[in-house]
Design an enzyme around this catalytic site. Structure first.
Site, short mmCIF file in Angstrom:
data_model
loop_
_atom_site.label_atom_id
_atom_site.label_comp_id
_atom_site.label_asym_id
_atom_site.label_seq_id
_atom_site.Cartn_x
_atom_site.Cartn_y
_atom_site.Cartn_z
N GLU A 79 -11.21 -14.91 -18.72
CA GLU A 79 -11.19 -16.16 -17.96
C GLU A 79 -10.34 -17.31 -19.00
OE1 GLU A 79 -14.45 -17.86 -17.46
OE2 GLU A 79 -14.25 -19.63 -16.52
N ALA A 90 -19.65 -18.18 -25.08
CA ALA A 90 -19.77 -16.47 -24.83
C ALA A 90 -18.98 -16.50 -23.40
CB ALA A 90 -21.35 -17.11 -24.67
N ASN A 123 -18.81 -12.19 -18.30
CA ASN A 123 -18.67 -11.13 -17.04
C ASN A 123 -19.60 -10.58 -16.30
OD1 ASN A 123 -16.67 -11.23 -19.13
ND2 ASN A 123 -17.23 -10.68 -20.71
N GLU A 182 -25.52 -17.56 -19.63
CA GLU A 182 -24.42 -16.97 -18.89
C GLU A 182 -25.27 -15.73 -17.63
OE1 GLU A 182 -21.18 -17.22 -19.62
OE2 GLU A 182 -22.00 -18.51 -21.73
N HIS A 220 -25.20 -17.54 -14.78
CA HIS A 220 -23.59 -17.89 -13.88
C HIS A 220 -23.61 -15.83 -13.24
CE1 HIS A 220 -20.69 -20.17 -15.39
NE2 HIS A 220 -20.79 -20.38 -16.40
N GLU A 251 -19.17 -24.60 -13.32
CA GLU A 251 -19.88 -24.76 -14.88
C GLU A 251 -20.55 -26.06 -14.92
OE1 GLU A 251 -19.39 -22.64 -16.66
OE2 GLU A 251 -18.17 -21.47 -17.02
#
Ligand code: B3K
Ligand code: ZN
Length: 884
Positions: free
Chosen positions: A129, A270, A273, A306, A309, A328
């Site tokens: 990213e 961080a 993924n 994370e 996400h 975000e």
């Protein structure tokens, strides 16, 4: 490094859906000593949603790739069927559906940008990213192209026993020449920015989580063997995050395995993924001996961020990078909610708002000011900003306040259900909130498109013979680059009126509306609005913008006595703290005038006595007391107070206030230090953290006196501390003092901790932020230290970043040496790591806030940088800074 011959501006208004989609990707990544070969098998088809797509050439992007060969539908592609123009590989005359096989060679060991595939301390890892995948292979590197990935990783077995990628491992085996491979399959389609790969010699800590539907998930944390004793907190935070997201958002994890890998060289905190998070060591490793309470908090919130996400970002992703705040802003809001639930809601809110007001407000009034959903960019990496993240989270928080807890949940459920597996926009998020709640948020949407911090001017009046209190709000937003005209916003203002007994009065508006006593909110929608409260039988004290209910600059004049009253009575913890900050700022302004007029410093006894009362009252939330006693930082004051920034007056007033308070409250401070004694055992919980923070705030005050007694207190705490929070607090107080003992302590600290990279970062940071006049010389000397590395973002942030951001009085030296130092580093970093160089260059964008002398010195450095051959990252920041 990309070059900036003609850096192109990308615009939201020019968004077009992709002509081609990629349904499946099979990547075969073969790691060799000096290079890595990537063989990519793509199943491509024309996008059925784009009527003109069929017959168009296919354009893939790639950066710094060596093309070894291409096959289309199994046949080698003739040279006249494709061409490479800079970063674009164009293939002509493609059918509506076909396969491509692309072979490329890359050199991860030479990749110091830490973007794409690179090597950190001998370990291969990726950061894709926003646009790093193009450094691995030619691809449609955009988030609205979502594909199913399988990845085969192959490498020498002895050096790289661990081979990881997204999803589940489906096959592994040994090969000739001591090589081995693992094949990974990710069942969820994803954009390539979520691709990840790791190859290294790592140790693993494992645990399990059972999801709400009873599925077992294997949790793995991969670290260097030396760090195995620092994994417990992250693992625990992960399990709590997983449970919390099920409970609060109804979101369950969807793969059988969740992996986290700790990497020491990492540009950000961080990366989320799919199924394989990659973390900066600073955001995952923690134990009592090496990590402060603040470090523990950071690990907890980044692990949560994370993890969250996985739904807000991965299952539902962004259509294009202008929508970055969709994932975000929402995910920061979610991690803030989580941290509030895990610890103290008020203290978390105070920290978040402090950061917003210091950093985001500054960004929003400078040349990089942009809306939460930007309209254009040159380099997308420059838009991972505090506006997109933190202001974006404030925008979501306002929706939460307007919809209420249950309404917000209905909206988020609809959003996830409606858009699962899609790449969508900020508008889709707001639409889901509207549809689920039957409300119209048309006006509210302006928060996404309008840049700048609204100023909210408040006046109030009490008419005793009518028992009426009226309050008037006027909102204005100053022009920002590209947006000369501003419109009124929909602003929720949480409010309370306190009676003489300190209790909240019932709130009824003159039109009869009764405000919800649990969430009293006024909704502003016009440039100027007055609200009248009836039945107010006594002159109240207003508590406005409770909980910081909107990201605005509030201007409301209140007497010092009123602030002191709010400080001890407001039922809203945030505003209680805010009142103490406002009172402190008033006193600091007195001291700044005294400093400028060279008069003796006099501290208003109202503040001194309020602090005395705070120190004495053990019944108060001790974490709150610590927060109230902490003076606003010089950076916060620089942003808050009128320009040009009075660098020296702010510094001397603040130092003077600390000393005066320490002198006047010495006994009380010592009593708190005695009461909050150090525990031999470390526990990370709300009470223990509160106690340590209060003790250490008091210690810092006492040490401003730097007498023998204070020095001995610090030295003994430094020696006896059983955890890093207490040890570092004592170390900092000594290292920032003028005492000669500090030389020995600085050497001793390094000797004790030289094998712990993250503690060494703290050691650099403390020295870089010293207020003593030799700080810059020390920083320059430390650049040559054995532990400093110009290829490590953590080291750069700890030394160069801490000096330039956290040491205003030395960075803004009138001889310009601080600016020249920073410019030298930016020029050097531009070639090594453009993202980090660009971050550092944002510090120079604020020149317009300073006096002529300093502004000219900063501009001269910007001009010097601009004359270099720059990456687009640095070019964008520097040119915008000079053109303001
Ligand atoms: N999404 C990443 C940030 C990637 C930064 C790219 N320059 C981390 C996060 O916000 O969770
Ligand atoms: Zn994020």
């Amino acid at each position: 490094m990309k070059e900036n011959n003609t850096p192109k501006t990308i615009r939201l208004s020019e968004y077009q859906a992709p002509n081609y989609l990629i349904d499946t990707v099979h990547l075969d990544v073969r790691i060799y000593e000096h290079y890595t070969d990537v063989i990519s098998h793509l199943a491509v088809r024309a996008n059925p949603d784009v009527p003109t797509a069929s017959g168009q050439p296919l354009e893939l992007v790639g950066v710094e790739l060596e093309l070894l060969g291409i096959e289309q539908d199994g046949a080698t592609l003739a040279l006249d069927h494709f061409r490479i123009d800079g970063e674009v590989l164009t293939i002509k005359d493609v059918p509506d559906q076909f396969t491509l096989l692309i072979m490329t060679r890359i050199h991860p060991k030479q990749n110091t940008s830490l973007e794409g595939l690179y090597v950190s301390k001998g370990m291969y890892c990726t950061q894709c990213e926003a646009e790093g995948f193009r450094k691995i292979t030619y691809y449609l590197d955009r988030p609205d192209v979502m594909s199913r990935f399988t990845t085969r990783v192959e490498a020498p077995k002895q050096a790289y026993p661990v081979l990881l990628s997204n999803g589940n491992p489906v096959e592994r085996g040994d090969l000739d020449d001591g090589r081995h491979y693992v094949i990974w399959e990710d069942p969820f389609k994803k954009p390539c920015y979520l691709f990840a790969l790791v190859a290294g010699d790592l140790s693993v800590v494992e645990d399990h989580f059972t999801t709400s539907s009873g599925r077992d998930v294997l949790l793995q944390l991969y670290v260097e063997p030396h760090d195995l004793d620092k994994c417990e907190h992250a693992m625990d935070s992960l399990k709590r995050s997983m449970a919390w997201d099920e409970e609060v958002y109804g979101r369950e994890y969807d793969l059988d395995i969740y992996m986290i890998v700790a990497v020491s060289h990492f540009n950000m905190g961080a990366m989320e993924n799919k199924g394989l998070n990659i973390f900066n060591t600073s955001c995952v490793l923690a134990n009592a001996k090496t990590t402060t309470d603040m470090g523990f908090q950071r690990v907890e919130s980044v692990i949560a961020h994370e993890y969250f996400h996985n739904w807000s970002g991965n299952r539902v992703t962004c259509r294009d990078w202008f929508q970055l705040s969709l994932k975000e802003g929402f995910t920061v809001f979610r991690d803030q909610q989580f941290s509030a639930d895990m610890g103290s809601e008020t203290v978390n809110r105070i920290d978040d708002v402090n950061m917003l007001k210091t950093v985001q407000f500054a960004e929003d009034s400078g040349p990089m000011s942009h809306p939460v959903r930007p309209d254009s960019y040159i380099e997308i990496n420059n838009f991972y900003t505090t506006t997109v993240y933190e202001k974006g989270a404030e925008v979501v928080r306002m929706i939460h306040r307007l919809m209420g807890k249950d309404g917000f949940r209905k909206g988020s459920d609809l959003y996830f259900e409606r858009h699962d597996g899609q790449a969508v926009t900020c508008d889709d998020f707001v639409q889901a909130m509207e549809d689920a709640n039957g409300v119209d948020l048309t006006l509210f949407r302006r928060w996404y498109s309008q840049a700048g911090t609204p100023h909210l001017k408040v006046t109030s009046e009490y008419v005793s013979d009518q028992n009426q209190f009226s309050i008037t709000f006027e909102q204005t937003t100053l022009p920002t680059p590209g947006q000369p005209e501003k419109l009124p916003l929909h602003i929720p203002v949480a409010i309370g009126l306190l009676g003489a007994d300190g209790k909240d009065l019932a709130l009824q508006l003159s039109d009869g509306t009764v405000l919800d006593p649990l969430n009293p909110v006024l909704e502003l929608k016009q440039a100027k609005q007055t609200f009248r409260f009836n039945g107010i039988k006594e002159q109240p004290v207003a508590s406005v913008l409770r909980g910081f209910s909107a990201p605005v600059k509030l201007f409301y004049e209140q007497e010092r006595a009123e602030l002191a009253f709010l400080m001890s009575h407001d039922s809203d913890g945030f505003n209680r703290w805010n009142a103490s900050q406002r009172l402190t700022v008033e006193v600091l302004l007195d001291l700044m005038s005294a400093y400028q007029e060279q008069k003796p410093l006099y501290v208003d006894s109202l503040l001194l006595e309020s602090f005395r009362a705070l120190l004495a009252d053990e019944s108060l939330d001790q974490a709150m007391v610590a927060k109230m006693l902490e003076l606003p930082t010089e950076q916060f004051l620089a942003e808050l107070l009128p320009k040009p920034v009075q660098v020296d007056a702010i510094h001397h007033a603040r130092e003077g206030l600390k000393r005066e308070l320490a002198c006047g409250l010495r006994q009380e401070l010592q009593q708190v230090i005695n009461r909050c004694h150090m525990d031999p055992e470390y526990h990370y919980n709300v009470d223990a953290v509160a106690k340590r923070s209060l003790r250490n705030v008091c210690l810092a005050y006492v040490m401003t006196l730097a007498d023998d007694e204070a020095t001995e207190l610090c030295l003994s705490q430094y020696r006896e501390a059983g955890n890093m929070t207490d040890q570092l607090a004592a170390f900092r107080a000594l290292a920032h003092s003028e005492r000669s003992e500090k030389t020995q302590v600085i050497a001793d600290f390094y000797q004790q901790w030289s094998s712990e990279a993250l503690v060494v970062d703290q050691w650099f940071m403390v020295q870089a932020s010293s207020p003593q006049p030799d700080a810059l010389d020390n920083v320059q000397a430390l650049m040559q230290h054995e532990a400093f590395e110009m290829t490590s973002p953590n080291k750069i942030r700890a030394l160069i970043g801490a000096f330039c951001n956290n040491n205003p009085v030395n960075f803004h030296r009138l001889d310009g040496a601080g600016y020249a130092f920073l410019a030298d580093q930016i020029i050097a970093l531009n070639n090594i790591n453009p993202q980090v160089a660009s971050r550092m260059s944002t510090i120079l964008t604020r020149w317009a806030n300073y006096d002529r002398v300093r502004a000219d010195l900063i501009k001269a450095q910007l001009t010097r940088i601009k004359a270099e051959k720059l990456s687009p990252d640095v070019y964008e920041i520097v040119s915008k800074a000079l053109n303001q």
